[in-house]
Design a protein around this motif. Structure first.
Motif, PDB file in Angstrom:
ATOM      1  N   PHE A 147      33.175  -9.088  20.817  1.00  0.00           N
ATOM      2  CA  PHE A 147      33.709 -10.508  21.263  1.00  0.00           C
ATOM      3  C   PHE A 147      33.248 -10.771  22.846  1.00  0.00           C
ATOM      4  O   PHE A 147      33.702 -11.959  23.385  1.00  0.00           O
ATOM      5  CB  PHE A 147      35.339 -10.402  21.031  1.00  0.00           C
ATOM      6  N   SER A 148      32.517  -9.888  23.389  1.00  0.00           N
ATOM      7  CA  SER A 148      32.397 -10.253  24.975  1.00  0.00           C
ATOM      8  C   SER A 148      31.137 -11.258  24.840  1.00  0.00           C
ATOM      9  O   SER A 148      31.059 -11.731  26.094  1.00  0.00           O
ATOM     10  CB  SER A 148      32.144  -9.003  25.606  1.00  0.00           C
TER      11      SER A 148
ATOM     12  N   GLU B 250      39.265  -9.217  18.697  1.00  0.00           N
ATOM     13  CA  GLU B 250      38.929  -8.744  20.031  1.00  0.00           C
ATOM     14  C   GLU B 250      39.801  -7.543  20.578  1.00  0.00           C
ATOM     15  O   GLU B 250      39.115  -6.657  21.139  1.00  0.00           O
ATOM     16  CB  GLU B 250      39.328  -9.957  21.031  1.00  0.00           C
ATOM     17  N   LYS B 251      40.912  -7.251  19.755  1.00  0.00           N
ATOM     18  CA  LYS B 251      41.652  -5.970  20.250  1.00  0.00           C
ATOM     19  C   LYS B 251      40.886  -5.061  19.761  1.00  0.00           C
ATOM     20  O   LYS B 251      40.768  -3.787  20.550  1.00  0.00           O
ATOM     21  CB  LYS B 251      42.946  -6.329  19.352  1.00  0.00           C
ATOM     22  N   PHE B 252      40.416  -4.871  18.703  1.00  0.00           N
ATOM     23  CA  PHE B 252      39.716  -3.763  18.079  1.00  0.00           C
ATOM     24  C   PHE B 252      38.150  -3.708  18.442  1.00  0.00           C
ATOM     25  O   PHE B 252      37.523  -2.754  18.450  1.00  0.00           O
ATOM     26  CB  PHE B 252      39.686  -3.668  16.666  1.00  0.00           C
ATOM     27  N   PHE B 253      37.573  -5.060  18.742  1.00  0.00           N
ATOM     28  CA  PHE B 253      36.031  -5.216  19.045  1.00  0.00           C
ATOM     29  C   PHE B 253      35.761  -5.852  20.242  1.00  0.00           C
ATOM     30  O   PHE B 253      35.219  -6.945  20.244  1.00  0.00           O
ATOM     31  CB  PHE B 253      35.510  -5.862  17.732  1.00  0.00           C
TER      32      PHE B 253
ATOM     33  N   ASN C 272      26.723  -3.845  20.620  1.00  0.00           N
ATOM     34  CA  ASN C 272      28.053  -4.145  20.964  1.00  0.00           C
ATOM     35  C   ASN C 272      28.882  -3.591  19.610  1.00  0.00           C
ATOM     36  O   ASN C 272      30.124  -2.954  19.999  1.00  0.00           O
ATOM     37  CB  ASN C 272      28.365  -5.554  21.279  1.00  0.00           C
ATOM     38  N   VAL C 273      28.421  -4.145  18.500  1.00  0.00           N
ATOM     39  CA  VAL C 273      29.110  -3.499  17.395  1.00  0.00           C
ATOM     40  C   VAL C 273      29.306  -2.158  17.369  1.00  0.00           C
ATOM     41  O   VAL C 273      30.162  -1.443  16.938  1.00  0.00           O
ATOM     42  CB  VAL C 273      28.704  -4.490  16.235  1.00  0.00           C
ATOM     43  N   ILE C 274      28.131  -1.499  17.529  1.00  0.00           N
ATOM     44  CA  ILE C 274      27.801   0.073  17.560  1.00  0.00           C
ATOM     45  C   ILE C 274      28.728   0.599  18.450  1.00  0.00           C
ATOM     46  O   ILE C 274      29.522   1.466  18.232  1.00  0.00           O
ATOM     47  CB  ILE C 274      26.555   0.400  17.662  1.00  0.00           C
ATOM     48  N   LYS C 275      28.896   0.053  19.797  1.00  0.00           N
ATOM     49  CA  LYS C 275      29.750   0.453  20.845  1.00  0.00           C
ATOM     50  C   LYS C 275      31.351   0.718  20.265  1.00  0.00           C
ATOM     51  O   LYS C 275      32.099   1.517  20.326  1.00  0.00           O
ATOM     52  CB  LYS C 275      29.602  -0.355  22.001  1.00  0.00           C
ATOM     53  N   ASP C 276      31.710  -0.524  19.631  1.00  0.00           N
ATOM     54  CA  ASP C 276      33.100  -0.643  19.247  1.00  0.00           C
ATOM     55  C   ASP C 276      33.420   0.324  18.128  1.00  0.00           C
ATOM     56  O   ASP C 276      34.404   0.976  18.065  1.00  0.00           O
ATOM     57  CB  ASP C 276      33.372  -2.067  18.717  1.00  0.00           C
ATOM     58  N   LEU C 277      32.617   0.279  17.124  1.00  0.00           N
ATOM     59  CA  LEU C 277      32.795   1.104  16.037  1.00  0.00           C
ATOM     60  C   LEU C 277      32.550   2.668  16.461  1.00  0.00           C
ATOM     61  O   LEU C 277      33.427   3.469  15.891  1.00  0.00           O
ATOM     62  CB  LEU C 277      31.649   0.933  14.791  1.00  0.00           C
ATOM     63  N   SER C 278      31.899   3.059  17.532  1.00  0.00           N
ATOM     64  CA  SER C 278      32.008   4.552  17.980  1.00  0.00           C
ATOM     65  C   SER C 278      33.039   4.525  18.436  1.00  0.00           C
ATOM     66  O   SER C 278      33.913   5.663  18.503  1.00  0.00           O
ATOM     67  CB  SER C 278      30.660   4.437  18.946  1.00  0.00           C
ATOM     68  N   ASN C 279      33.885   3.828  19.097  1.00  0.00           N
ATOM     69  CA  ASN C 279      35.010   3.902  19.942  1.00  0.00           C
ATOM     70  C   ASN C 279      35.977   4.234  18.805  1.00  0.00           C
ATOM     71  O   ASN C 279      37.021   5.166  18.944  1.00  0.00           O
ATOM     72  CB  ASN C 279      35.430   2.911  21.040  1.00  0.00           C
ATOM     73  N   LEU C 280      36.210   3.387  17.831  1.00  0.00           N
ATOM     74  CA  LEU C 280      37.244   3.317  16.976  1.00  0.00           C
ATOM     75  C   LEU C 280      37.117   4.542  16.077  1.00  0.00           C
ATOM     76  O   LEU C 280      38.172   5.076  15.500  1.00  0.00           O
ATOM     77  CB  LEU C 280      36.871   2.243  15.935  1.00  0.00           C
ATOM     78  N   LEU C 281      35.954   5.289  15.832  1.00  0.00           N
ATOM     79  CA  LEU C 281      35.798   6.310  15.158  1.00  0.00           C
ATOM     80  C   LEU C 281      35.661   7.605  15.817  1.00  0.00           C
ATOM     81  O   LEU C 281      35.326   8.833  15.365  1.00  0.00           O
ATOM     82  CB  LEU C 281      34.790   6.107  14.118  1.00  0.00           C
ATOM     83  N   GLY C 282      35.607   7.703  17.217  1.00  0.00           N
ATOM     84  CA  GLY C 282      35.419   8.867  18.108  1.00  0.00           C
ATOM     85  C   GLY C 282      34.119   9.340  18.122  1.00  0.00           C
ATOM     86  O   GLY C 282      33.946  10.472  18.064  1.00  0.00           O
ATOM     87  N   LEU C 283      33.088   8.365  18.078  1.00  0.00           N
ATOM     88  CA  LEU C 283      31.645   8.962  17.805  1.00  0.00           C
ATOM     89  C   LEU C 283      31.176   8.677  19.291  1.00  0.00           C
ATOM     90  O   LEU C 283      31.425   7.820  19.852  1.00  0.00           O
ATOM     91  CB  LEU C 283      31.020   8.320  16.757  1.00  0.00           C
ATOM     92  N   HIS C 284      29.980   9.437  19.612  1.00  0.00           N
ATOM     93  CA  HIS C 284      29.259   9.137  20.694  1.00  0.00           C
ATOM     94  C   HIS C 284      28.227   8.052  20.266  1.00  0.00           C
ATOM     95  O   HIS C 284      27.190   8.192  19.693  1.00  0.00           O
ATOM     96  CB  HIS C 284      28.587  10.206  21.173  1.00  0.00           C
TER      97      HIS C 284
END
Length: 439
Positions: free
Chosen positions: A55-56, A48-51, A64-76
């Motif tokens: 996990f919501s 949940e820390k990273f995603f 939701n996975v796409i949102k998390d991966l975008s945030n982790l990699l600095g993507l829009h």
């Protein structure tokens, strides 16, 4: 280049010179274009820390996975869409095909947007889905960095090294093998996936990354499958005896100084932040870091209203990295503040063309341009667009809007926005408030 094999020996880590050179060369290449990692870097775990978005919900939602991966990699995330594909092949447990080839996920690159095509068979297997999406997102990140990564036979192997560099070594390692079955009572589907990435080479990649940031015993190593954890520990011992030429203490120190300067800036100590950043230029050989340093020095000088010096540093940054929209925006702002409004407008247009900028800052700067031209309606429109586009607070937006309103004789509303700027802790706003209250 291909991997040329590896040797096993009980309790000893061995890797061929060619395999070691392949891993280290790929790290050097990534560092050259994306920068040296810092000591605070860590490998990402599926928690949940990273995603937080994933996990919501009780069930795994792809968006939701796409949102998390975008945030982790600095993507829009707004630039990344997905489509799930299903046909008779899925009914009979056969792999879906795209252009005649079986696939699990495949990214379609169009202009600055991306569509990830996902076979339904993989969408129903959470671990494999996340692993596959990570692979696609690494490709997207490399594309965003304008890096040509498709080199032929070893492309899929390189994605693993890039994955380690971007912090995804743990989930990639956990999915080097994937075996299982699904039985719906009518049809049984089995799969047996074994990656072409050798265990020793993956372990050496993880160990090399850990050595780059001076972490011999990272907490995340306990998340590795047992065989990989043992190989990782052996690879660390191997590198202790035969250090990697990729490692640079100077670059780590430079990154520490960069983090220090960020904290000084956040505390409103712009002059100390500038001094700290200037020290980095004597340490780093990383051209992209130099560009970021020059940009930030210029921005700190801009906040001190030393616009001429800031313009010089923004130009130095752009001489190194001419694709940075943030720097064009900053340069445009500084030029407008010095009265060179048409030259400033050109820089704002350039920022918009790069596509890698903060649109809210661009609207704020355009509002200042139109305000300087006394085109009040256009200035008002761009101020409102700036407020509407904010994803995080925009520096000086409320202050500039307050000054704009006060100049139009809308003093009460202007003071309302000035108080908001003071509440944000902006020293420029406090000075402006003091000027008004004294009068």
């Amino acid at each position: 280049m291909k991997l040329f094999g590896f040797n096993k020996k009980e309790n000893t880590f061995r890797i061929t010179d060619l395999d070691r050179e392949w891993v280290e060369d790929n790290f050097k290449w990534l560092i050259k274009f994306c920068g040296y990692p810092n000591r605070q870097s860590e490998q990402i775990i599926i928690t949940e820390k990273f995603f937080p978005n994933a996990f919501s919900n009780r069930g795994l939602l792809i968006q939701n996975v796409i949102k998390d991966l975008s945030n982790l990699l600095g993507l829009h995330s707004s630039k990344i869409k997905f489509e799930i594909h299903e046909d008779l092949r899925d009914v009979y447990g056969m792999p879906f095909e795209m252009q005649g080839k079986p696939f699990e996920t495949e990214t379609e690159f169009t202009d600055d947007n991306y569509t990830i095509h996902i076979a339904k068979t993989i969408a129903d297997r959470p671990n494999r889905l996340i692993f596959s999406l990570i692979n696609e997102f690494i490709k997207i990140r490399l594309t965003e960095n304008k890096l040509q990564f498709d080199t032929g036979d070893d492309t899929s192997l390189f994605i693993f090294i890039a994955g380690i560099y971007f912090g995804f070594g743990i989930p990639l390692c956990q999915n080097l093998t994937d075996r299982g079955r699904i039985d719906d009572g009518f049809w049984e589907t089995k799969w047996d996936y074994v990656s072409e990435m050798p265990t020793e080479v993956m372990a050496f990649g993880l160990a090399t990354y850990s050595k780059l940031i001076e972490q011999d015993k990272p907490d995340w190593k306990n998340e590795l499958p047992q065989e990989h954890r043992v190989q990782f520990e052996r690879a660390i011992a191997f590198l202790n005896n035969s250090p990697s030429k990729v490692f640079s203490k100077a670059e780590l120190d430079a990154n520490d100084l960069f983090n220090q300067a960020t904290k000084e800036y956040q505390n409103g100590d712009f002059e100390s932040a500038t001094t700290t950043l200037q020290k980095i230029l004597f340490l780093t050989e990383d051209e992209m870091l130099k560009a970021e340093v020059f940009n930030n020095i210029g921005y700190h000088q801009l906040r001190c209203e030393d616009y001429e010096k800031s313009i010089s540093n923004f130009q130095k940054a752009l001489n190194i990295d001419s694709s940075n929209g943030f720097t064009y925006d900053n340069l445009g702002y500084a030029l407008i503040q010095t009265g060179k409004i048409e030259e400033g407008k050109k820089q704002l247009v350039q920022a918009l063309e790069t596509g890698n900028h903060d649109i809210a800052y661009s609207y704020r700067n355009l509002a200042l341009y139109y305000s300087a031209k006394n085109e009040i309606a256009k200035a008002e429109t761009n101020f409102q667009l700036a407020f509407e586009s904010e994803t995080e607070p925009v520096d000086l937006l409320e202050l500039h809007y307050a000054n704009f309103l006060i100049k139009q004789g809308k003093t009460e509303k202007g003071m309302e926005y000035l108080r908001k700027a003071v509440k944000k802790g902006e020293p420029e706003a406090r000075r402006r408030m003091n000027e008004i209250t004294k009068n």
